[in-house]
Design a protein around this motif. Sequence first.
Motif, PDB file in Angstrom:
ATOM      1  N   UNK A   1       8.940  43.854  52.787  1.00  0.00           N
ATOM      2  CA  UNK A   1       9.075  44.213  54.191  1.00  0.00           C
ATOM      3  C   UNK A   1       7.942  45.053  54.743  1.00  0.00           C
ATOM      4  N   UNK A   2       6.876  45.229  53.984  1.00  0.00           N
ATOM      5  CA  UNK A   2       5.752  46.050  54.432  1.00  0.00           C
ATOM      6  C   UNK A   2       5.124  45.492  55.705  1.00  0.00           C
ATOM      7  N   UNK A   3       5.107  44.189  55.863  1.00  0.00           N
ATOM      8  CA  UNK A   3       4.493  43.579  57.041  1.00  0.00           C
ATOM      9  C   UNK A   3       5.199  43.920  58.337  1.00  0.00           C
ATOM     10  N   UNK A   4       6.441  44.330  58.253  1.00  0.00           N
ATOM     11  CA  UNK A   4       7.224  44.644  59.450  1.00  0.00           C
ATOM     12  C   UNK A   4       7.126  46.112  59.855  1.00  0.00           C
ATOM     13  N   UNK A   5       6.461  46.917  59.057  1.00  0.00           N
ATOM     14  CA  UNK A   5       6.363  48.347  59.313  1.00  0.00           C
ATOM     15  C   UNK A   5       5.092  48.633  60.089  1.00  0.00           C
ATOM     16  N   UNK A   6       5.222  49.419  61.151  1.00  0.00           N
ATOM     17  CA  UNK A   6       4.061  49.821  61.935  1.00  0.00           C
ATOM     18  C   UNK A   6       3.485  51.071  61.285  1.00  0.00           C
ATOM     19  N   UNK A   7       2.458  50.870  60.466  1.00  0.00           N
ATOM     20  CA  UNK A   7       1.858  51.970  59.717  1.00  0.00           C
ATOM     21  C   UNK A   7       0.357  51.782  59.704  1.00  0.00           C
ATOM     22  N   UNK A   8      -0.366  52.897  59.803  1.00  0.00           N
ATOM     23  CA  UNK A   8      -1.824  52.815  59.795  1.00  0.00           C
ATOM     24  C   UNK A   8      -2.312  52.444  58.400  1.00  0.00           C
ATOM     25  N   UNK A   9      -3.422  51.737  58.364  1.00  0.00           N
ATOM     26  CA  UNK A   9      -3.961  51.239  57.101  1.00  0.00           C
ATOM     27  C   UNK A   9      -4.250  52.362  56.105  1.00  0.00           C
TER      28      UNK A   9
END
Length: 101
Positions: free
Chosen positions: A38-46
């Motif tokens: 589910x990492x692709x669905x999280x809004x997180x900076x690189x």
Amino acid sequence: MKKPSSKIREEIARLQDQLRVAETREAERIGRIALRAGIGEIDIEEAELQAAFEEIAGRFREGKGGTTGRATARKNASGGTGSETTAPLTAGAGTGSVGEA
């Protein structure tokens, strides 16, 4: 007898190609796992995501990889204490953009 520089360059080029193929294969594997998690669905900076991955890599290098929830559930069902688990990564832990006031 020493190798001529042209042979060494050819060998370096061949090894660089092998490295590119290996890195691509590893990146695809890690990417598939990250997407399933589910990492692709999280809004997180690189940078923040990379720091989290580095933390995970460090835990596994130290031999403290822990277990997944499924494996822990099996251990608990079979009489394990459950104390073998590691803290899960949470999507909201430490989130925020650089420069926010």
